[in-house]
Motif scaffolding. Structure first.
Motif, PDB file in Angstrom:
ATOM      1  N   ALA A 206       8.590   7.175   4.610  1.00  0.00           N
ATOM      2  CA  ALA A 206       9.974   6.709   4.478  1.00  0.00           C
ATOM      3  C   ALA A 206      10.375   6.620   3.010  1.00  0.00           C
ATOM      4  N   LEU A 207       9.475   6.095   2.177  1.00  0.00           N
ATOM      5  CA  LEU A 207       9.773   6.000   0.748  1.00  0.00           C
ATOM      6  C   LEU A 207       9.927   7.382   0.118  1.00  0.00           C
TER       7      LEU A 207
ATOM      8  N   ARG B 186      15.283  -1.943   7.240  1.00  0.00           N
ATOM      9  CA  ARG B 186      13.849  -1.701   7.009  1.00  0.00           C
ATOM     10  C   ARG B 186      13.594  -0.961   5.703  1.00  0.00           C
ATOM     11  N   GLY B 187      14.673  -0.701   4.961  1.00  0.00           N
ATOM     12  CA  GLY B 187      14.501  -0.012   3.691  1.00  0.00           C
ATOM     13  C   GLY B 187      14.239   1.462   3.828  1.00  0.00           C
ATOM     14  N   LEU B 188      14.611   2.050   4.988  1.00  0.00           N
ATOM     15  CA  LEU B 188      14.360   3.467   5.230  1.00  0.00           C
ATOM     16  C   LEU B 188      15.597   4.279   4.898  1.00  0.00           C
TER      17      LEU B 188
ATOM     18  N   ARG C  82      10.756  10.276   1.627  1.00  0.00           N
ATOM     19  CA  ARG C  82      11.980  10.940   2.094  1.00  0.00           C
ATOM     20  C   ARG C  82      13.217  10.326   1.453  1.00  0.00           C
ATOM     21  N   GLN C  83      13.199   9.003   1.281  1.00  0.00           N
ATOM     22  CA  GLN C  83      14.322   8.351   0.619  1.00  0.00           C
ATOM     23  C   GLN C  83      14.456   8.832  -0.817  1.00  0.00           C
ATOM     24  N   GLU C  84      13.324   8.987  -1.493  1.00  0.00           N
ATOM     25  CA  GLU C  84      13.339   9.447  -2.881  1.00  0.00           C
ATOM     26  C   GLU C  84      13.966  10.836  -2.988  1.00  0.00           C
ATOM     27  N   PHE C  85      13.556  11.751  -2.114  1.00  0.00           N
ATOM     28  CA  PHE C  85      14.082  13.111  -2.201  1.00  0.00           C
ATOM     29  C   PHE C  85      15.522  13.192  -1.708  1.00  0.00           C
ATOM     30  N   ALA C  86      15.900  12.312  -0.778  1.00  0.00           N
ATOM     31  CA  ALA C  86      17.302  12.268  -0.346  1.00  0.00           C
ATOM     32  C   ALA C  86      18.190  11.824  -1.501  1.00  0.00           C
ATOM     33  N   GLU C  87      17.718  10.847  -2.257  1.00  0.00           N
ATOM     34  CA  GLU C  87      18.485  10.386  -3.408  1.00  0.00           C
ATOM     35  C   GLU C  87      18.540  11.465  -4.494  1.00  0.00           C
TER      36      GLU C  87
ATOM     37  N   GLN D 274       0.830  -1.213   0.000  1.00  0.00           N
ATOM     38  CA  GLN D 274       0.000   0.000   0.000  1.00  0.00           C
ATOM     39  C   GLN D 274       0.861   1.257   0.000  1.00  0.00           C
ATOM     40  N   ALA D 275       1.975   1.199   0.773  1.00  0.00           N
ATOM     41  CA  ALA D 275       2.874   2.352   0.821  1.00  0.00           C
ATOM     42  C   ALA D 275       3.483   2.618  -0.551  1.00  0.00           C
ATOM     43  N   GLN D 276       3.862   1.551  -1.244  1.00  0.00           N
ATOM     44  CA  GLN D 276       4.447   1.703  -2.571  1.00  0.00           C
ATOM     45  C   GLN D 276       3.435   2.297  -3.547  1.00  0.00           C
ATOM     46  N   ASN D 277       2.185   1.834  -3.449  1.00  0.00           N
ATOM     47  CA  ASN D 277       1.140   2.393  -4.316  1.00  0.00           C
ATOM     48  C   ASN D 277       0.929   3.876  -4.031  1.00  0.00           C
ATOM     49  N   ASN D 278       0.918   4.224  -2.727  1.00  0.00           N
ATOM     50  CA  ASN D 278       0.760   5.636  -2.362  1.00  0.00           C
ATOM     51  C   ASN D 278       1.943   6.465  -2.846  1.00  0.00           C
TER      52      ASN D 278
END
Length: 569
Positions: free
Chosen positions: A294-295, A543-545, A297-302, A258-262
């Motif tokens: 988490a997804l 945890r993939g964060l 924030r990780q995207e924008f950090a990258e 669900q998080a990935q879809n969001n």
């Protein structure tokens, strides 16, 4: 010519006895083998002695012969035993027949040296003894190899059957695979004499492991609806020791799905980080919201990391162009356009100094700033990411090369570079930096200044005491990393802010164990001790964060609260 005289006839020797010879008058008959001398003598004692001597010598000869062919039999047994043991796996199964042929061939050759029935009889007895021993050795080895081969083939079948079923991805194939594996495993256990209880246990484990493996595969492939349905259908076939983990796996997979879809939905809207986080906060389920954030924030950090790399590459290109002739005009317009104002200013200053032809002198304030950032373990990671090209106009050529070498050494995890830096920053400087980094020692008002100084002195004494303990125990000076960790640990244990206060100057602090329900724990990255920082990084990555300052601070705050810190006592 002379002639033979003729005359009266010559007398001849007659057959009459000689005159005067007496027969039997003086020599006995025995003197010529007659009489008593003609009777048979008693030779039995001599014969028996000769026979005994012959038998004794024969026995000794037989013993030597037995020793000789006994040695040959022992050597033959050893050679054939080693030959059999060198055969492993399926090759060992023909060893008994091959050994028997070689044994017969070898013993026939040895038997050629036997001279009589006595030696042959002794040889047969010894041959039988060695043959029994050899057969026992060979059969034992073959039995062991058969068990190992059986186990290997069974394991191979179970693995291949399991993989084939998982590759199909079909629930019906999984059920068929479980049945096939249970049959093969049962037959194997029966062959080795396992009790029925052991067989039943193994069958249950096969089914449970297969169900769990298939569920993990479904979760990894994001077939979450199928995974939930499959778990509900086969839950009773999964062992109690595994059911908790697999239920958590399916639930976590559902949350992540669900998080990935969001995340995909939010990122497609082409929003900035603030806008994306605002969208995340609209999600109702807290667990799904947390994973989605988490997804994001990780995207924008990258993205920031990639943008920094691109900007550094542009600055490198512009700097190289200026280095060639000292002219800003040599920088491509497209490159110049994408530089920030501060980067353009740095390049102008650098190009001007090059055009003037005077050697660039080192700005000591910049030099100390960079060396302190490199030497302090708390800021060393940030220094390693610094774009040092921007300081080419502020450092002499030798000083610039030296600081660049230090940075490259840190990036390469060079121990020599770290040891060199550890000797630059003194313990006192490390402690001062840590205390000031916590916002202490800056108070200006008389009352606040007095209270602030008292807190600083108390913290300094505590830190120095802990450093002394470490050095006394280790019997060596503390390293910069160890002093930094001690300072951070002491500060994290003692310092919090008052309600609503920012982590900065002129802030009133008190001990964690004195916090009330109205107090708020506010932290910075420097407040996280080194050991905990490494553990938090691993936990976040597992945890993939994203590993950012914000996620580190949030995780450490939760860690402190879980220990009961920061709560009323």
């Amino acid at each position: 010519m002379p002639t033979v005289p003729t005359g009266p006839r010559v007398p001849t020797v007659g057959l009459e006895p000689l005159p005067g010879v007496r027969v039997g008058a003086s020599a006995p008959v025995e003197a010529f083998g007659g009489g008593a001398a003609a009777r048979t003598p008693d030779l039995s004692p001599l014969i028996e002695e000769a026979r005994a001597h012959f038998a004794d010598e024969k026995e000794k000869a037989d013993q030597v012969a037995q020793t000789r062919f006994g040695s040959q039999l022992s050597s033959l047994e050893e050679r054939l035993s080693l030959m059999a043991k060198q055969r492993t796996g399926e090759k060992a199964f023909t060893a008994p027949d091959d050994v028997d042929k070689e044994w017969q061939k070898g013993t026939d050759e040895i038997g050629k040296g036997l001279v009589d029935d006595t030696q042959r009889l002794a040889f047969e007895r010894m041959k039988a003894m060695h043959q029994v021993s050899l057969n026992s050795t060979v059969q034992t080895h073959v039995a062991e190899q058969r068990k190992l081969y059986d186990a290997q083939q069974t394991d191979s079948y179970l693995t291949n059957e399991r993989n084939a079923a998982l590759a199909s991805g079909l629930p019906d194939r999984i059920s068929l695979s479980i049945a096939n594996q249970q049959i093969a495993l049962t037959q194997h256990l029966q062959r080795i004499g396992a009790p029925q209880e052991k067989i039943d246990e193994a069958q249950g484990a096969v089914a449970s492991d297969m169900h769990v493996a298939f569920l993990k595969q479904l979760v990894d492939e994001r077939q979450l609806v199928t995974a939930r349905s499959y778990l509900d259908q086969h839950k009773g076939e999964i062992l109690g020791s595994q059911i908790g983990d697999v239920e958590k796996l399916v639930k976590t997979g559902s949350i992540l799905g669900q998080a990935q879809n969001n995340f995909d939905r939010i990122i497609k809207t082409d929003v900035d980080e603030k806008g994306a986080i605002d969208e995340v906060r609209k999600i109702g389920d807290p667990e799904v919201r947390q994973e989605t954030e988490a997804l994001v924030r990780q995207e924008f950090a990258e993205r920031k990391t990639e943008a920094t790399a691109r900007r550094n590459a542009l600055y490198q290109e512009a700097s190289d162009a200026v280095d060639r002739r000292g002219r800003l005009e040599d920088v491509k317009p497209s490159t110049w356009k994408n530089l920030s104002l501060s980067e353009r200013s740095d390049l102008r200053s650098y190009a001007k100094k090059l055009s003037e032809g005077t050697p660039i002198k080192t700005d000591l304030s910049v030099w100390y700033k960079l060396w302190n950032a490199a030497a302090n373990p708390a800021t060393r990671d940030e220094f390693a990411k610094e774009n040092l090209l921007r300081y080419k106009g502020l450092l002499s050529e030798s000083d610039f090369k030296e600081i660049v070498g230090v940075q490259e050494g840190l990036k390469a995890k060079d121990e020599t570079a770290e040891k060199k830096l550890n000797g630059i920053f003194t313990n006192e400087q490390i402690v001062d930096h840590a205390i000031h980094g916590a916002g202490l020692g800056y108070a200006t008002q008389p009352n606040a200044k007095k209270e602030d100084a008292a807190v600083v002195n108390g913290l300094r004494q505590t830190i120095n005491s802990e450093v002394l303990k470490l050095e006394t125990h280790a019997k060596r000076p503390a390293t910069a990393e160890e002093v930094t960790k001690i300072a951070n640990d002491v500060l994290a244990e003692h310092v919090v802010s008052t309600p609503g206060a920012l982590w900065g100057r002129n802030t009133v602090r008190k001990r964690l164990d004195q916090m009330g329900p109205e107090d708020t724990l506010i932290l910075t990255p420097n407040d996280i001790p080194g050991a905990e920082r490494d553990a938090l990084r691993q936990q976040l990555r597992s945890r993939g964060l994203p590993v950012t300052n914000q996620t580190m601070i949030t995780a450490y705050r939760e860690y402190l609260m879980s220990l009961g810190r920061g709560r009323p006592r």
